[in-house]
Write a protein that holds these residues in place. Sequence first.
Motif, mmCIF file in Angstrom:
data_model
loop_
_atom_site.group_PDB
_atom_site.id
_atom_site.type_symbol
_atom_site.label_atom_id
_atom_site.label_comp_id
_atom_site.label_asym_id
_atom_site.label_seq_id
_atom_site.Cartn_x
_atom_site.Cartn_y
_atom_site.Cartn_z
ATOM 1 N N ASP A 16 -2.103 44.452 57.583
ATOM 2 C CA ASP A 16 -2.271 44.164 56.150
ATOM 3 C C ASP A 16 -0.939 44.262 55.416
ATOM 4 O O ASP A 16 -0.792 44.972 54.415
ATOM 5 N N SER B 250 2.282 37.491 52.704
ATOM 6 C CA SER B 250 1.566 38.486 53.499
ATOM 7 C C SER B 250 1.394 38.003 54.931
ATOM 8 O O SER B 250 1.483 36.811 55.217
ATOM 9 N N VAL C 248 7.491 46.326 50.543
ATOM 10 C CA VAL C 248 6.542 45.939 51.575
ATOM 11 C C VAL C 248 5.547 47.090 51.754
ATOM 12 O O VAL C 248 5.930 48.237 51.966
ATOM 13 N N SER C 249 4.267 46.772 51.595
ATOM 14 C CA SER C 249 3.194 47.750 51.809
ATOM 15 C C SER C 249 2.406 47.346 53.041
ATOM 16 O O SER C 249 2.255 46.157 53.343
ATOM 17 N N TYR C 250 1.851 48.337 53.762
ATOM 18 C CA TYR C 250 1.195 48.065 55.028
ATOM 19 C C TYR C 250 0.347 49.270 55.420
ATOM 20 O O TYR C 250 0.420 50.345 54.792
ATOM 21 N N SER D 118 4.974 36.463 46.221
ATOM 22 C CA SER D 118 4.656 37.421 47.281
ATOM 23 C C SER D 118 4.235 36.678 48.538
ATOM 24 O O SER D 118 3.953 35.472 48.512
ATOM 25 N N LEU E 264 2.017 43.238 53.076
ATOM 26 C CA LEU E 264 2.216 42.480 51.843
ATOM 27 C C LEU E 264 3.617 42.733 51.309
ATOM 28 O O LEU E 264 4.024 43.888 51.141
ATOM 29 N N SER F 64 4.526 52.300 52.499
ATOM 30 C CA SER F 64 5.328 51.240 51.885
ATOM 31 C C SER F 64 6.791 51.634 51.948
ATOM 32 O O SER F 64 7.147 52.798 52.153
ATOM 33 N N GLN G 246 3.609 29.522 50.776
ATOM 34 C CA GLN G 246 3.698 30.969 50.701
ATOM 35 C C GLN G 246 3.353 31.638 52.011
ATOM 36 O O GLN G 246 3.942 32.648 52.371
ATOM 37 N N ASN G 247 2.424 31.106 52.761
ATOM 38 C CA ASN G 247 2.012 31.748 53.997
ATOM 39 C C ASN G 247 2.557 31.039 55.221
ATOM 40 O O ASN G 247 2.012 31.153 56.317
ATOM 41 N N THR H 186 6.112 42.042 48.153
ATOM 42 C CA THR H 186 6.272 41.620 46.759
ATOM 43 C C THR H 186 7.726 41.825 46.362
ATOM 44 O O THR H 186 8.442 42.636 46.961
ATOM 45 N N GLU I 256 -1.038 39.406 58.586
ATOM 46 C CA GLU I 256 -2.053 40.372 58.997
ATOM 47 C C GLU I 256 -1.481 41.498 59.841
ATOM 48 O O GLU I 256 -1.874 42.652 59.691
#
Length: 400
Positions: free
Chosen positions: A289, A305, A332-334, A303, A291, A342, A365-366, A293, A307
């Motif tokens: 997960d 992301s 970056v958070s995870y 942003s 992400l 993060s 973006q992805n 930003t 998986e």
Amino acid sequence: MPRTKRSRLGRLLVTTVTLLLCCSLLAGAGAASGVTYVTVSDVAVSDDNPTTGDLVTITPTIRHSDSGDYGFHINEVTLTDSNGERIAEADDLGTIGGSETLDVPLRASFDSAGDKHLTLHVRGITVNSTGHTQTVSKVSYPVYIDVDAPSSSDPEPAPRVHIDADSMVAGAESTVTVTVSNGGEDTLSDVTLRLDDFGDTIDAQTRMRPTIPAENMTTFTFTVTPDEAGDVNLKATLTAEDESVTGLTSTTVDALEDDVRVDATTVRENDTTLLQYHVANAGNAPIEDVLVTADSPDGSLPSASVERVNASASETLTVPVGSAPASATLDVSYTVGGDTSSTTETIGATGLESTDSDVTNATGQNAFLSGGVGGISLGSIALLFGGVVVGGIAGTRLRR
């Protein structure tokens, strides 16, 4: 012919042969420059003292030692007896990159007792990053197995249980496989397999099968999450009609290492500016997960992301921006080991000008650019060695 002319002709022939030999050696030296090193670094045998008729799993570990951009495509792995006859084989196993390994399980049984002198053969070709063949390689490795005759008092071999468990990480999921071989002449019915340890490091789990046919084997897969670091002793208990067998093994559980880094690169594709986020997981457990930003003095940036990023791997995420930011703060958070974490990186204003690039597969973006050779991400190579090379794109690193 006069002696003088024969002497001159002889010297001319010697000189010509010498030149041809030198050219041949130089050509050989040039061809060798593309040679990589492929070895069988280890061979695991499920039972090195089986009884005749028992199924034995022989698993060589094939290692490709080259650190360059060469891949080794494994055409076949064969197991031959002392007469050179094949008793097991596996074909077209794919390509492994530099510093990668591949385990290839081969299964065989033996009709007669005695010492078995076997040979593993690995055949493949070395290919470069453009797919051209460089060299053809063959590696051989000896294997010795002592096969016993069945006991007169117990002619029917008992089922065997073998546990495969690599080192684990506390708080992170790990896979344990248990192979059950039924070398007997009767089918095992109402099979139950329980995996646990001798303490509280992992939660006990149970798998069931209606039957395991005679002279056959099956593999049970367990996903375990150790609670704490240290050594763990695993046991797998097989119960079936009139049978009960236990297999044991030990492995280590390492403490969780959370080490995630984020960087960025701007590149130009025609009249479009692209911002690439590079997320490198230098820890020993996968992160999920993920992400990214970012903010700049001109406002927030798009942003992106993904998986999952495996341990010791990296991912590159590409987003379009109107113009190269003057500076940026990346966050970056995870999730790692079941906990949210993060990290933040502040990027200064130097070295932010975009360079023209031939980007062809960054579309939104992805969109991910995870190019590389042999499973090694070019993004991770760039982060480790201080440059930015992603999918063949040379960009501008955002520095402090």
